[in-house]
Enzyme design. Structure first.
Site, mmCIF file in Angstrom:
data_model
loop_
_atom_site.group_PDB
_atom_site.id
_atom_site.type_symbol
_atom_site.label_atom_id
_atom_site.label_comp_id
_atom_site.label_asym_id
_atom_site.label_seq_id
_atom_site.Cartn_x
_atom_site.Cartn_y
_atom_site.Cartn_z
ATOM 1 N N LYS A 38 0.191 3.451 -2.892
ATOM 2 C CA LYS A 38 -0.996 4.313 -2.926
ATOM 3 C C LYS A 38 -0.615 5.795 -2.951
ATOM 4 O O LYS A 38 -1.446 6.645 -3.292
ATOM 5 C CB LYS A 38 -1.899 4.034 -1.718
ATOM 6 C CG LYS A 38 -2.656 2.700 -1.758
ATOM 7 C CD LYS A 38 -3.547 2.560 -0.533
ATOM 8 C CE LYS A 38 -4.525 1.393 -0.662
ATOM 9 N NZ LYS A 38 -3.933 0.093 -0.355
ATOM 10 N N SER A 65 -6.353 3.230 4.434
ATOM 11 C CA SER A 65 -5.663 2.461 3.400
ATOM 12 C C SER A 65 -6.646 1.684 2.526
ATOM 13 O O SER A 65 -6.392 0.543 2.133
ATOM 14 C CB SER A 65 -4.641 1.491 4.016
ATOM 15 O OG SER A 65 -3.702 1.072 3.052
ATOM 16 N N SER A 106 0.794 -1.229 0.000
ATOM 17 C CA SER A 106 0.000 0.000 0.000
ATOM 18 C C SER A 106 0.826 1.279 0.000
ATOM 19 O O SER A 106 0.275 2.373 -0.128
ATOM 20 C CB SER A 106 -0.938 0.016 1.214
ATOM 21 O OG SER A 106 -1.958 -0.948 1.061
#
Length: 403
Positions: free
Chosen positions: A78, A135, A75
């Site tokens: 991201k 997240s 993540s």
């Protein structure tokens, strides 16, 4: 054309950083060398598979371990999805109150979630929090589909932005960081991406330190393990999959310096928290920062060949800071690097030289220096003088005892 040659002045082991800087200002000569990041700090290591600690204020890399190895970012990638969304906000293609519709694909996405429902609309403001704090993979897909039509089209923009940003080892396959053999980033690229978010979109950086966010009656805490644990930490993004292990792109600001760091490939949440905190404390405790030169102050002069003038001032486009280890201030090596002489024409503000600062056991830091003024190409007289300069240089090199 005047022949360029190499000259070297090595300014090493002066009594203090201040004295060194004065010597650079008044006595530095031109040299030619090849710069690089240098070796990893011998004073700090980590159990992470890859790591970097960088002082953003001075641009100095304090330590690095496998900085260019391509690893699954989970993540942490991201951040690129957020960068493209922040860019859309900056260009006024969307606003914080623009509502994005949630598709079935977004709502049914697994992993960490904001818990969006198919068919509902969500403001960009809420989706930012859903990505940063929670997240949310579903939030990332909603952003991708509403900005580019499909997630696949959005991924193409991610890769194009990465190339434009100079991310040399990154390839993106999705907007979420979901495991994929071609979804890879290095620690160095993650640091670069974090720097760009902070520098390009300071108005949105406050989202990264929000401790919690509630959506659909579900409150989730920010996954950054250092928020609230260390008063200086204010971002940025965690990552975890079974393949990638535990990672964190972090940032901490003590009011004088901003430290950026990346750790990846750790084995547990507790190890991620412990290693991240240890690196942050080390960076603030073992180093100090010194302002060396003012923005646009003349640092040195460089000889110019074939120009209307024989020299040009060298300046820094920004205030120039040096990060110094407390225990190695007297061992700083600072040198000016460029090919001598510079050749006209030169444009004001063009990058013509580098100032390089090194400490034993630490990667060197290179600061670009720019031409203080433009230098036009000279006429016939300048060319004749250049010919005599070539002859003198050749004679100088041939006479014994003069080299």
């Amino acid at each position: 054309m005047a022949k360029r040659r190499n000259r070297c002045l090595d300014l090493t082991r002066f009594d203090s950083v201040a004295r060194t800087c004065l010597l650079v200002l008044f006595a530095v000569l031109s040299i030619l060398a090849v710069s690089g990041r240098g070796a990893v700090s011998a004073n700090m290591d980590t159990t992470a598979k890859a790591a970097i600690v960088k002082d953003m204020t001075s641009g100095t890399i304090l330590m690095e371990k496998n900085p260019d190895v391509r690893l699954p970012p989970a993540s942490m990638s991201k951040l690129m999805t957020l960068y493209l969304l922040f860019d859309a906000l900056k260009d006024k293609r969307v606003s914080l109150q623009t509502r994005f519709q949630v598709s079935r694909k977004a709502a049914e996405m697994g992993g960490s979630k904001m818990f969006l429902r198919e068919g509902e609309t969500v403001t960009v403001d809420d989706l930012i929090r859903g990505v940063i704090v929670q997240s949310g993979n579903d939030a990332c897909i909603a952003i991708a589909e509403n900005l580019a039509g499909t997630e696949e089209a959005f991924v193409r923009f991610m890769n194009l932005q990465g190339e434009a940003m100079g991310l040399e080892t990154s390839t993106f396959a999705n907007s979420t960081g979901w495991p994929h053999p071609h979804h890879l980033m290095s620690a160095m690229d993650l640091i670069t991406l974090a720097e760009r978010i902070i520098a390009d979109f300071p108005e949105y950086y406050g989202y990264f330190k929000e401790p919690s966010f509630t959506w659909g009656g579900i409150t989730q805490n920010n996954r950054n393990p250092l928020l609230g644990l260390d008063a200086y930490v204010d971002g940025l993004k965690t990552g975890h999959t079974n393949e990638a292990g535990y990672g964190l792109v972090g940032s901490a600001d003590n009011g004088v310096r901003r430290i950026l760091f990346v750790v990846s490939g750790l084995e547990s949440e507790s190890e991620r928290r412990r290693e991240s905190l240890r690196l942050v404390n080390w960076a603030f405790r073992e180093f100090s920062i010194i302002k060396v030169f003012e923005h646009n102050s003349r640092i040195a002069e460089a000889r110019v060949s074939l120009g209307t003038t024989g020299e040009v001032g060298l300046v820094s486009a920004t205030d120039l800071f040096v990060t110094s280890p407390f225990w190695a201030k007297d061992d700083m090596k600072i040198t000016l690097k460029y090919r001598e002489p510079l050749e006209a024409p030169l444009e004001k503000g063009s990058h013509v030289a580098d100032l390089v600062v090194e400490f034993p056991g630490f990667p060197q830091t290179t600061y670009p220096l720019r031409a203080e003024s433009s230098v036009e190409r000279g006429g016939v007289v300048s060319r004749i003088l250049a010919v005599f300069e070539i002859l003198w240089i050749r004679l100088y090199s041939l006479v014994p005892g003069m080299s």
